[in-house]
Design a protein around this motif. Structure first.
Motif, mmCIF file in Angstrom:
data_model
loop_
_atom_site.group_PDB
_atom_site.id
_atom_site.type_symbol
_atom_site.label_atom_id
_atom_site.label_comp_id
_atom_site.label_asym_id
_atom_site.label_seq_id
_atom_site.Cartn_x
_atom_site.Cartn_y
_atom_site.Cartn_z
ATOM 1 N N ALA A 163 0.827 -1.205 0.000
ATOM 2 C CA ALA A 163 0.000 0.000 0.000
ATOM 3 C C ALA A 163 0.861 1.253 0.000
ATOM 4 C CB ALA A 163 -0.933 -0.018 1.207
ATOM 5 N N GLU A 164 1.920 1.256 0.794
ATOM 6 C CA GLU A 164 2.814 2.423 0.862
ATOM 7 C C GLU A 164 3.548 2.647 -0.448
ATOM 8 O OE1 GLU A 164 5.065 1.351 4.322
ATOM 9 O OE2 GLU A 164 3.834 2.621 5.644
ATOM 10 N N ALA A 165 3.646 1.598 -1.256
ATOM 11 C CA ALA A 165 4.242 1.747 -2.587
ATOM 12 C C ALA A 165 3.252 2.325 -3.590
ATOM 13 C CB ALA A 165 4.756 0.394 -3.082
ATOM 14 N N GLY A 166 2.010 2.561 -3.144
ATOM 15 C CA GLY A 166 1.020 3.188 -4.017
ATOM 16 C C GLY A 166 0.231 2.220 -4.866
ATOM 17 N N TYR A 167 0.268 0.923 -4.526
ATOM 18 C CA TYR A 167 -0.483 -0.061 -5.307
ATOM 19 C C TYR A 167 -1.934 -0.037 -4.834
ATOM 20 C CZ TYR A 167 -1.303 -4.310 -8.003
ATOM 21 O OH TYR A 167 -1.768 -5.217 -8.918
ATOM 22 N N SER A 168 -2.826 0.429 -5.692
ATOM 23 C CA SER A 168 -4.195 0.734 -5.267
ATOM 24 C C SER A 168 -4.965 -0.468 -4.721
ATOM 25 C CB SER A 168 -4.968 1.393 -6.408
ATOM 26 O OG SER A 168 -5.088 0.527 -7.524
ATOM 27 N N PRO A 169 -4.823 -1.693 -5.253
ATOM 28 C CA PRO A 169 -5.523 -2.812 -4.618
ATOM 29 C C PRO A 169 -5.071 -3.047 -3.179
ATOM 30 C CG PRO A 169 -4.850 -3.405 -6.834
ATOM 31 C CD PRO A 169 -4.162 -2.111 -6.501
ATOM 32 N N ALA A 170 -3.776 -2.813 -2.901
ATOM 33 C CA ALA A 170 -3.273 -2.986 -1.540
ATOM 34 C C ALA A 170 -3.783 -1.873 -0.636
ATOM 35 C CB ALA A 170 -1.748 -3.023 -1.538
ATOM 36 N N GLU A 171 -3.832 -0.654 -1.137
ATOM 37 C CA GLU A 171 -4.414 0.449 -0.364
ATOM 38 C C GLU A 171 -5.852 0.112 0.026
ATOM 39 O OE1 GLU A 171 -2.065 4.206 -2.471
ATOM 40 O OE2 GLU A 171 -3.915 3.438 -3.340
ATOM 41 N N THR A 172 -6.577 -0.409 -0.942
ATOM 42 C CA THR A 172 -7.978 -0.772 -0.710
ATOM 43 C C THR A 172 -8.095 -1.906 0.301
ATOM 44 O OG1 THR A 172 -8.479 -0.126 -2.986
ATOM 45 C CG2 THR A 172 -10.090 -1.517 -1.860
ATOM 46 N N ALA A 173 -7.297 -2.937 0.118
ATOM 47 C CA ALA A 173 -7.371 -4.104 1.004
ATOM 48 C C ALA A 173 -6.963 -3.744 2.428
ATOM 49 C CB ALA A 173 -6.492 -5.229 0.463
ATOM 50 N N TYR A 174 -5.932 -2.911 2.570
ATOM 51 C CA TYR A 174 -5.477 -2.534 3.911
ATOM 52 C C TYR A 174 -6.547 -1.690 4.611
ATOM 53 C CZ TYR A 174 -2.087 -1.428 7.561
ATOM 54 O OH TYR A 174 -1.434 -1.322 8.769
ATOM 55 N N GLY A 175 -7.137 -0.753 3.891
ATOM 56 C CA GLY A 175 -8.207 0.047 4.471
ATOM 57 C C GLY A 175 -9.423 -0.788 4.827
ATOM 58 N N MET A 224 -11.567 -1.432 8.267
ATOM 59 C CA MET A 224 -13.005 -1.133 8.236
ATOM 60 C C MET A 224 -13.818 -2.289 8.802
ATOM 61 S SD MET A 224 -15.262 -0.430 4.826
ATOM 62 C CE MET A 224 -16.979 0.052 4.875
ATOM 63 N N GLN A 225 -13.401 -3.508 8.477
ATOM 64 C CA GLN A 225 -14.169 -4.690 8.845
ATOM 65 C C GLN A 225 -13.598 -5.456 10.036
ATOM 66 O OE1 GLN A 225 -14.223 -6.828 5.086
ATOM 67 N NE2 GLN A 225 -16.234 -5.989 4.625
ATOM 68 N N GLY A 226 -12.393 -5.112 10.457
ATOM 69 C CA GLY A 226 -11.781 -5.868 11.544
ATOM 70 C C GLY A 226 -11.231 -7.198 11.082
ATOM 71 N N GLN A 227 -10.545 -7.215 9.955
ATOM 72 C CA GLN A 227 -9.927 -8.438 9.447
ATOM 73 C C GLN A 227 -8.517 -8.560 10.012
ATOM 74 O OE1 GLN A 227 -10.703 -7.257 5.192
ATOM 75 N NE2 GLN A 227 -11.125 -9.438 5.003
ATOM 76 N N GLY A 228 -8.382 -9.328 11.093
ATOM 77 C CA GLY A 228 -7.079 -9.524 11.707
ATOM 78 C C GLY A 228 -6.622 -8.369 12.578
ATOM 79 N N ILE A 259 -11.275 -2.942 14.547
ATOM 80 C CA ILE A 259 -11.834 -1.936 13.650
ATOM 81 C C ILE A 259 -11.281 -0.564 14.034
ATOM 82 C CG2 ILE A 259 -13.940 -0.697 13.033
ATOM 83 C CD1 ILE A 259 -15.416 -3.372 13.141
ATOM 84 N N ASP A 260 -10.792 0.148 13.039
ATOM 85 C CA ASP A 260 -10.268 1.499 13.248
ATOM 86 C C ASP A 260 -10.673 2.321 12.031
ATOM 87 O OD1 ASP A 260 -8.711 3.851 13.399
ATOM 88 O OD2 ASP A 260 -7.149 2.828 14.543
ATOM 89 N N TYR A 261 -11.749 3.075 12.184
ATOM 90 C CA TYR A 261 -12.288 3.803 11.046
ATOM 91 C C TYR A 261 -11.337 4.888 10.537
ATOM 92 C CZ TYR A 261 -16.796 1.536 11.886
ATOM 93 O OH TYR A 261 -17.810 0.622 12.030
ATOM 94 N N ALA A 262 -10.533 5.467 11.428
ATOM 95 C CA ALA A 262 -9.598 6.505 10.991
ATOM 96 C C ALA A 262 -8.576 5.919 10.014
ATOM 97 C CB ALA A 262 -8.902 7.134 12.190
ATOM 98 N N VAL A 263 -8.022 4.761 10.364
ATOM 99 C CA VAL A 263 -7.057 4.105 9.467
ATOM 100 C C VAL A 263 -7.754 3.665 8.183
ATOM 101 C CG1 VAL A 263 -5.489 2.150 9.206
ATOM 102 C CG2 VAL A 263 -5.619 3.363 11.389
ATOM 103 N N ALA A 264 -8.955 3.105 8.334
ATOM 104 C CA ALA A 264 -9.705 2.659 7.155
ATOM 105 C C ALA A 264 -9.953 3.818 6.198
ATOM 106 C CB ALA A 264 -11.033 2.039 7.591
#
Length: 412
Positions: A100-112, A116-120, A123-128
Motif C-alpha cells: 500500500a505504501e508503494a502506491g499499489y491501489s488494490p493494496a491500499e484498498t485491502a489494507y483500508g 473497516m471490517q476488523g480483518q485480523g 476496527i479502526d475507522y480513521a485508518v480505514a
C-alpha cells in the motif's frame, strides 16, 4: 503402411508439443492463482475472488515470485491477500502495508478494508478512511465503493451523502457491480441525489445482470410497488418465488406475504404459513418468526394452536422483532390478561420506534391500574430483554436482510 503410420504419429506428436504451453514463471503463476479481478488492467475480468483462491497452490508460487522480485508491490499484495484468506494476519498485514505504501491501489484498498471490517485487526475507522481515500484517489472501484459506504453510514466521519453518491457513480461507471447495487439504493431512497426510481431500476438491473443477488430484492420490490416500472404483482411473486426457492429467508417472508394477501397469486393462508415457517427456521430469522406467529394467531382454532403461535411471537420479540411485543400486548388485553398485556406494551414502548410506540402507550393508558401481576408463561421482565427460564434459550439475533441495501464492503 507402417511408414505412413509412423509419419502420422510423428506429426501428431509435433503438433501436440507445439500446442503445450511453456511452463509459466512463478510471477505468472502467482498472478494466475492469486490475482484479483480488480487489479489494474483487469477491470473485473479474470482473476480470483476473495475466498476462492487456492491457497495451497498460490502461497508457494507467490513466495517464489517474491523471492525473485522482492520489491514488487503486486506480488506482495497477491501473497498477503492469500495469507489473509487463511488467517495468517501477522505476516499478511505488514506485507499488505508495504504494498500500500508503494502506491499499489488494490493494496491500499485491502489494507483500508481490513481496518473497516476488523480483518485480523481491531476496527479502526480513521485508518480505514485514510487508506480507502488513497485507493479511491487512485480510482480503484472497490475503494470508492467501501469509502462510499462509510460516508453514507457516518463511520468515523460525518455523513456525506453527496460524496457517497459521487463515489458510487464513479465506481459503477467503471463497471463494479456492487457499487451499481448501492447506486440503485441511493437513487431509490434519494440519498445524496433526488429520488429517481427509473435510475434506481436501471442500476439494480445492471448489478443483477452481474450476479449481485441483493439487487434481485429491489427488482422484485420494484414490480411489487411500481417503482421504476409498471406495478406487476405477478412478476413480483415470480421473483420472490425464485429467490425463496434459492433459500433466501427474506424472500420466503415476501413470498408468504404474497400468498397471505393474494398479490400476484391466489390467496392461500396455508402456503403463507408454510413459507413463513421456512423463513422462521432458516438461521433463526426473526421476521419469519413474527410473520408465522402473527398469522398463526389469527388462524388458531384451539388452545394448543394459540400456544404455539404465542411461542413464535415471544421468540420473535426475543430476537429483536419489536412489533411482536405489540401483537402480544393486544392479544393479552383482548383475553383479559391485563398484567401480561401491560408488560408487553411497556416492552414495545421501550424497544420499538414510530407508530408502534404510540399504539403501545395507548394500551398502557387503557389498562391503567387495572393490571395485575403478569401471568404469561415465559414472560419477559419489564425493561429487560432477558427471558425467564420458560422462554426460548436461543439468543442469536439474525439480521434482517435489507430489501435494497448496499452490498457489504468486499474483502480483497
Amino acid at each position: 503402411m507402417f511408414k505412413v503410420i509412423s509419419i502420422s504419429i510423428l506429426i501428431i506428436l509435433a503438433l501436440t508439443q507445439a500446442a503445450l504451453p511453456q511452463s509459466a514463471s512463478s510471477d505468472e503463476l502467482c498472478n494466475q492463482l492469486a490475482g484479483h479481478p480488480w487489479e489494474p488492467g483487469r477491470n473485473g475480468i479474470g482473476g480470483v475472488e476473495w475466498n476462492e483462491v487456492d491457497a495451497a497452490a498460490a502461497i508457494p508460487a507467490c513466495r517464489e515470485a517474491l523471492s525473485q522480485q522482492p520489491d514488487a508491490p503486486e506480488i506482495k499484495y497477491r501473497l498477503s491477500r492469500t495469507l489473509m484468506q487463511v488467517g495468517a494476519y501477522d505476516e499478511a498485514l505488514p506485507m499488505m502495508l508495504e504494498a500500500a505504501e508503494a502506491g499499489y491501489s488494490p493494496a491500499e484498498t485491502a489494507y483500508g478494508t481490513a481496518f473497516m471490517q476488523g480483518q485480523g485487526v481491531r476496527i479502526d475507522y480513521a485508518v480505514a478512511l485514510e487508506w480507502l481515500r488513497r485507493g479511491a484517489m487512485h480510482r480503484h472501484p472497490i475503494a470508492q465503493h467501501n469509502l462510499s459506504v462509510m460516508l453514507m453510514n457516518g463511520q468515523g466521519t460525518p455523513v456525506d451523502s453527496a460524496e457517497s453518491f459521487r463515489l458510487s457513480l464513479e465506481a459503477s461507471e467503471a463497471g463494479y457491480p456492487y457499487a451499481m447495487d448501492m447506486l440503485g439504493y441511493l437513487y431509490e431512497f434519494g440519498i445524496g441525489v433526488p429520488r429517481d426510481y427509473l435510475q434506481a431500476r436501471r442500476w439494480y438491473n445492471e448489478a443483477g445482470s452481474r450476479a449481485v443477488s441483493r439487487s434481485a430484492y429491489a427488482i422484485a420490490r420494484g414490480f411489487e410497488l411500481g417503482r421504476g416500472t409498471q406495478q406487476d404483482p405477478q412478476a413480483a411473486y415470480n421473483w420472490w418465488k425464485d429467490l425463496a426457492w434459492g433459500g433466501d429467508a427474506y424472500s420466503m417472508v415476501r413470498l408468504g406475504a404474497a400468498y397471505e394477501a393474494g398479490n400476484g397469486v391466489a390467496a392461500d393462508p396455508e402456503q403463507a404459513l408454510l413459507w413463513y415457517g421456512y423463513a422462521a427456521e432458516s438461521g433463526n430469522y426473526s421476521p419469519g418468526m413474527f410473520a408465522l406467529g402473527r398469522l398463526s394467531l389469527q388462524l388458531a382454532d384451539t388452545p394448543e394452536e394459540t400456544a404455539v403461535a404465542l411461542q413464535w411471537l415471544h421468540r420473535a420479540a426475543y430476537n429483536e422483532q419489536t412489533e411482536a411485543y405489540l401483537v402480544l400486548a393486544e392479544h393479552y388485553e383482548t383475553h383479559g390478561e391485563l398484567g401480561s398485556a401491560r408488560e408487553m406494551a411497556e416492552l414495545a414502548a421501550y424497544y420499538a420506534h414510530g407508530p408502534i410506540v404510540k399504539l403501545a402507550r395507548e394500551i398502557i393508558e387503557r389498562i391503567g391500574a387495572r393490571a395485575a401481576e403478569p401471568t404469561t408463561p415465559g414472560r419477559f421482565v419489564t425493561g429487560s430483554s432477558a427471558p425467564t427460564e420458560n422462554a426460548s434459550s436461543e439468543s442469536g439475533v439474525a439480521p434482517s436482510p435489507s430489501p435494497a441495501g448496499s452490498e457489504a464492503p468486499r474483502p480483497q
